[in-house]
Design a protein around this motif. Structure first.
Motif, PDB file in Angstrom:
ATOM      1  N   GLY A 278       0.831  -1.202   0.000  1.00  0.00           N
ATOM      2  CA  GLY A 278       0.000   0.000   0.000  1.00  0.00           C
ATOM      3  C   GLY A 278       0.864   1.251   0.000  1.00  0.00           C
ATOM      4  O   GLY A 278       2.090   1.181  -0.147  1.00  0.00           O
ATOM      5  N   GLU A 279       0.227   2.389   0.181  1.00  0.00           N
ATOM      6  CA  GLU A 279       0.962   3.653   0.109  1.00  0.00           C
ATOM      7  C   GLU A 279       1.587   4.033   1.451  1.00  0.00           C
ATOM      8  O   GLU A 279       0.900   4.121   2.465  1.00  0.00           O
ATOM      9  N   LYS A 280       2.896   4.245   1.429  1.00  0.00           N
ATOM     10  CA  LYS A 280       3.600   4.775   2.604  1.00  0.00           C
ATOM     11  C   LYS A 280       3.448   6.292   2.567  1.00  0.00           C
ATOM     12  O   LYS A 280       3.593   6.921   1.524  1.00  0.00           O
ATOM     13  N   ILE A 281       3.158   6.865   3.731  1.00  0.00           N
ATOM     14  CA  ILE A 281       2.966   8.316   3.821  1.00  0.00           C
ATOM     15  C   ILE A 281       3.939   8.893   4.840  1.00  0.00           C
ATOM     16  O   ILE A 281       4.095   8.344   5.940  1.00  0.00           O
ATOM     17  N   VAL A 282       4.591   9.970   4.471  1.00  0.00           N
ATOM     18  CA  VAL A 282       5.446  10.703   5.400  1.00  0.00           C
ATOM     19  C   VAL A 282       4.927  12.128   5.500  1.00  0.00           C
ATOM     20  O   VAL A 282       4.706  12.791   4.485  1.00  0.00           O
ATOM     21  N   LEU A 283       4.691  12.568   6.728  1.00  0.00           N
ATOM     22  CA  LEU A 283       4.271  13.942   6.988  1.00  0.00           C
ATOM     23  C   LEU A 283       5.424  14.667   7.675  1.00  0.00           C
ATOM     24  O   LEU A 283       5.869  14.239   8.739  1.00  0.00           O
ATOM     25  N   ARG A 284       5.917  15.713   7.057  1.00  0.00           N
ATOM     26  CA  ARG A 284       6.954  16.544   7.694  1.00  0.00           C
ATOM     27  C   ARG A 284       6.268  17.695   8.411  1.00  0.00           C
ATOM     28  O   ARG A 284       5.456  18.421   7.819  1.00  0.00           O
ATOM     29  N   LEU A 285       6.585  17.846   9.695  1.00  0.00           N
ATOM     30  CA  LEU A 285       5.966  18.884  10.514  1.00  0.00           C
ATOM     31  C   LEU A 285       6.890  20.092  10.580  1.00  0.00           C
ATOM     32  O   LEU A 285       8.044  19.980  11.009  1.00  0.00           O
ATOM     33  N   LEU A 286       6.386  21.231  10.169  1.00  0.00           N
ATOM     34  CA  LEU A 286       7.159  22.466  10.206  1.00  0.00           C
ATOM     35  C   LEU A 286       6.444  23.447  11.119  1.00  0.00           C
ATOM     36  O   LEU A 286       5.348  23.908  10.820  1.00  0.00           O
ATOM     37  N   MET A 287       7.058  23.730  12.267  1.00  0.00           N
ATOM     38  CA  MET A 287       6.471  24.653  13.229  1.00  0.00           C
ATOM     39  C   MET A 287       6.761  26.088  12.807  1.00  0.00           C
ATOM     40  O   MET A 287       7.907  26.439  12.536  1.00  0.00           O
ATOM     41  N   LYS A 288       5.715  26.908  12.772  1.00  0.00           N
ATOM     42  CA  LYS A 288       5.898  28.313  12.402  1.00  0.00           C
ATOM     43  C   LYS A 288       6.342  29.102  13.629  1.00  0.00           C
ATOM     44  O   LYS A 288       5.592  29.890  14.189  1.00  0.00           O
ATOM     45  N   SER A 289       7.575  28.842  14.042  1.00  0.00           N
ATOM     46  CA  SER A 289       8.108  29.485  15.246  1.00  0.00           C
ATOM     47  C   SER A 289       9.153  30.502  14.856  1.00  0.00           C
ATOM     48  O   SER A 289      10.165  30.165  14.253  1.00  0.00           O
ATOM     49  N   GLU A 290       8.902  31.771  15.173  1.00  0.00           N
ATOM     50  CA  GLU A 290       9.864  32.811  14.835  1.00  0.00           C
ATOM     51  C   GLU A 290      11.163  32.636  15.610  1.00  0.00           C
ATOM     52  O   GLU A 290      12.204  33.122  15.206  1.00  0.00           O
ATOM     53  N   GLN A 291      11.102  31.945  16.747  1.00  0.00           N
ATOM     54  CA  GLN A 291      12.311  31.738  17.538  1.00  0.00           C
ATOM     55  C   GLN A 291      13.351  30.949  16.747  1.00  0.00           C
ATOM     56  O   GLN A 291      14.548  31.145  16.886  1.00  0.00           O
ATOM     57  N   LEU A 292      12.863  30.035  15.887  1.00  0.00           N
ATOM     58  CA  LEU A 292      13.783  29.237  15.096  1.00  0.00           C
ATOM     59  C   LEU A 292      14.463  30.080  14.024  1.00  0.00           C
ATOM     60  O   LEU A 292      15.560  29.786  13.598  1.00  0.00           O
ATOM     61  N   LEU A 293      13.771  31.134  13.563  1.00  0.00           N
ATOM     62  CA  LEU A 293      14.288  31.934  12.476  1.00  0.00           C
ATOM     63  C   LEU A 293      15.137  33.090  12.980  1.00  0.00           C
ATOM     64  O   LEU A 293      14.956  34.237  12.611  1.00  0.00           O
ATOM     65  N   THR A 294      16.067  32.819  13.864  1.00  0.00           N
ATOM     66  CA  THR A 294      17.042  33.780  14.354  1.00  0.00           C
ATOM     67  C   THR A 294      18.397  33.098  14.388  1.00  0.00           C
ATOM     68  O   THR A 294      18.486  31.869  14.454  1.00  0.00           O
ATOM     69  N   SER A 295      19.463  33.895  14.354  1.00  0.00           N
ATOM     70  CA  SER A 295      20.800  33.303  14.383  1.00  0.00           C
ATOM     71  C   SER A 295      21.025  32.526  15.673  1.00  0.00           C
ATOM     72  O   SER A 295      21.649  31.470  15.676  1.00  0.00           O
ATOM     73  N   ALA A 296      20.467  33.039  16.806  1.00  0.00           N
ATOM     74  CA  ALA A 296      20.604  32.313  18.071  1.00  0.00           C
ATOM     75  C   ALA A 296      19.788  31.026  18.037  1.00  0.00           C
ATOM     76  O   ALA A 296      20.205  29.988  18.556  1.00  0.00           O
ATOM     77  N   GLY A 297      18.610  31.086  17.417  1.00  0.00           N
ATOM     78  CA  GLY A 297      17.727  29.924  17.363  1.00  0.00           C
ATOM     79  C   GLY A 297      18.328  28.749  16.616  1.00  0.00           C
ATOM     80  O   GLY A 297      18.041  27.595  16.929  1.00  0.00           O
ATOM     81  N   ILE A 298      19.171  29.016  15.603  1.00  0.00           N
ATOM     82  CA  ILE A 298      19.763  27.914  14.846  1.00  0.00           C
ATOM     83  C   ILE A 298      21.116  27.477  15.417  1.00  0.00           C
ATOM     84  O   ILE A 298      21.721  26.533  14.911  1.00  0.00           O
ATOM     85  N   GLY A 299      21.607  28.173  16.450  1.00  0.00           N
ATOM     86  CA  GLY A 299      22.806  27.706  17.147  1.00  0.00           C
ATOM     87  C   GLY A 299      24.091  28.447  16.831  1.00  0.00           C
ATOM     88  O   GLY A 299      25.170  28.003  17.232  1.00  0.00           O
ATOM     89  N   LEU A 300      24.025  29.578  16.129  1.00  0.00           N
ATOM     90  CA  LEU A 300      25.240  30.332  15.829  1.00  0.00           C
ATOM     91  C   LEU A 300      25.729  31.090  17.049  1.00  0.00           C
ATOM     92  O   LEU A 300      24.939  31.679  17.787  1.00  0.00           O
ATOM     93  N   ALA A 301      27.045  31.078  17.263  1.00  0.00           N
ATOM     94  CA  ALA A 301      27.621  31.773  18.414  1.00  0.00           C
ATOM     95  C   ALA A 301      29.088  32.069  18.138  1.00  0.00           C
ATOM     96  O   ALA A 301      29.706  31.483  17.244  1.00  0.00           O
TER      97      ALA A 301
END
Length: 567
Positions: A278-301
């Motif tokens: 049968g059909e395998k289904i993959v759902l990718r979850l993308l959270m609309k979090s502005e915290q992730l969209l910052t240099s600190a949020g992605i781990g830059l230091a």
């Protein structure tokens, strides 16, 4: 009265001072929060310190909810709304007694309400907030799944027993089957994944059922198995959500949906793949979090953050983000887009698919079926008077060459590429057909990255590393005792894995005159790396070493990442 009692307990063991208690009581009163929560949020005490005090002083038993199998039937005793309201979860029922896990066992209102509803004597137990929240989601999600599966099974039995069903009613039957039970089942699976901070949901058809797994911190974990006869209903429901053709089962299909789950906005990217069962289904979850969209949020230091900011000051040229699939490249590119987006610039993206919907940005969706490829889209964008162009991925030499020429003519181009490390990106561009003179003229820098799991802060412990561990990070092996490494023992907060969450590790290559000259001369990768290091380039090994020494991640995680590079 409850607040004063807790305050007295903490004062008696010397965990807080009178001044800290007075300040916390003021915050508690003004914000309507319980005293324990205020003290933890203001970092006066830790959650485990509070738990230890309550265990000893009140004789309340601590329960590690990650190691307890809670019977689904208990969801019928304590309603879900009460469990969520007071952050409590039933653990077991023995005779007329109900053992109740609580974040705050001094919450007598919660105890009385559960006692009134269940008509049982409530025996409070203490558990961490994270573990309790997760147990609530798991218990009531499992109960919802179980109920939905039972209802779907009954519907199917009724259909099979119905006489005189004609083929013309098939669509009506499907619609009936796709009603409340199926919707609840799919919603329960998605809610469970969101509560676990999963990045993907895999629904995998097997010979005897459909396995449902979620990916948390990069690793897949089984949550339920759906009976085989319910597979078509689940598949159809998800296809309808994603706007996918439910009648087509022979070819892969893609779709997307937007949901709001537990006060979070979630984008779902849906992919189907025909398999023998049968059909395998993959759902990718993308959270609309502005915290992730910052240099600190992605781990830059540190120095990497400075280099990243230097790259973004360019008004033209190409900036590439490289790494394998699942290394966080898209998050980094969206971070750049957010930081570069200003009213005075025309910023256009070319994506396949569009992962996050961003305000005031022109986002273009690739559609190769109608000829809207990256190359064709990039040519069209250049006629739209752009200042900044973000190309989701460079997949071929044609797209790469157009991007390079666009950068030379005054545009800033951001894109991603699959390569092992920053320096190897130069050879990769040549391999796909880009002329070296274009690379040296247009390329401003390369950001290479990987994702590593972070040590759980609740069970992090220090230890003296072995010589082998020091060697793996290129540290001196003499006197290992002068180093302190960290690892997680495993606790209820991290589901006994020792890890909780992920961060990125980077190496950022800035192109300078000397590096361009060496590249034009045909220098090898090793020669280019040596030249880059003269200019201050730090390898991913050095960034991983920093994360290990700072206690952010383990040496095992660092080695896992480094062994996937060409170091």
């Amino acid at each position: 009265m409850a607040y004063k009692r807790l305050g007295d307990l903490l004062l008696s063991v010397g965990l807080i001072t009178e001044e800290q208690l007075d300040e916390a009581l003021k915050i508690s009163k003004s914000e309507g929060k319980r005293l324990g929560a205020v003290l933890i949020e203001t970092h006066v005490i830790t959650e485990m310190q509070l738990i230890d005090v309550l265990k000893i002083q009140l004789g309340v038993e601590f329960v590690d909810l990650t190691k307890v199998e809670i019977p689904v039937a208990l969801a019928n005793l304590v309603p879900k709304n009460i469990a969520r309201k007071y952050t409590v979860v039933p653990v077991r029922a023995v005779g007329s007694e109900l053992y109740l896990a609580m974040v705050d066992p001094l919450n007598f209102v919660a105890i009385e309400e559960v006692k009134s509803v269940t008509k049982r004597r409530v025996i409070p137990m203490i558990a961490t907030a994270f573990a309790t929240e997760r147990a609530i989601t798991a218990l009531y999600g499992a109960e919802g799944v179980s109920r939905a599966i039972d209802e779907l099974q009954r519907d199917l039995v009724n259909e099979e027993n119905a006489a005189g069903v004609q083929d013309s009613t098939a669509t009506l039957d499907l619609e009936d089957r796709e009603s409340a039970p199926t919707i609840r089942l799919v919603n329960s699976i998605i809610e469970r994944a969101v509560s676990e901070n999963a990045s993907d949901i895999h629904l995998e058809p097997q010979e005897d059922g459909m396995s449902v797994r979620i990916r948390v911190d990069g690793l897949l974990r089984q949550i339920i198995t759906v009976p085989k006869n319910l597979q078509p209903s689940i598949t159809s429901r998800i296809k309808i959500m994603g706007g996918i053709n439910i009648a087509e089962r022979r070819v892969p299909q893609d779709g997307r949906a937007n949901l709001r789950v537990r006060q979070k906005d979630v984008d779902l990217r849906i992919s189907t793949l025909p398999t023998i069962y049968g059909e395998k289904i993959v759902l990718r979850l993308l959270m609309k979090s502005e915290q992730l969209l910052t240099s600190a949020g992605i781990g830059l230091a540190g120095k990497n953050l400075e280099k990243y900011q230097d790259l973004l000051r360019n008004s033209n040229g190409v900036i590439l983000i490289v790494g394998p699939t699942g290394s966080g490249k898209s998050s980094s590119m969206y971070t750049m887009i957010q930081e570069l987006n200003r009213d005075e610039v025309n910023l256009v993206t070319l994506e396949d698919p569009v992962e996050y919907n961003l305000d005031k940005i022109n986002q273009v969706q690739i559609n190769e079926k109608v000829g809207m490829t990256f190359a064709a889209g990039l040519r069209a964008i250049l006629r739209q008077d752009p200042d900044i162009i973000a190309v989701g991925e460079i997949r071929d030499g044609e797209t790469a060459e157009i991007a390079m020429r666009a950068a030379i003519t005054g545009h800033l181009v951001l894109s991603t590429l699959h390569t092992g490390d920053a320096v190897s990106t130069l050879d990769r561009l040549v391999d796909i057909g880009v002329e070296p003179y274009l690379i040296t003229s247009a390329l401003k820098g390369v950001v290479a990255q990987r994702l590593v799991r972070k040590i759980c802060p609740h069970c992090r412990t220090a230890y003296t590393p072995t010589e082998e561990e020091l060697e793996s990070l290129h540290l001196p092996t003499q006197d290992p005792g002068r180093y302190k490494f960290y690892r997680g023992k495993g606790c209820s907060e991290c589901m006994d894995t020792g890890y909780r969450g992920r961060t990125a590790t980077f190496e950022i290559l800035e192109m300078n005159a000397a590096l361009r000259h060496r590249f034009r001369e045909g220098a090898t990768r090793e020669e280019l790396l040596a030249e880059a290091q003269k200019g201050g380039f730090q390898t991913m090994l050095e960034d991983c070493r920093r994360l290990v020494l700072d206690g952010v991640t383990t040496v095992d995680e660092a080695n896992r990442i480094l062994h996937t590079t060409d170091e």
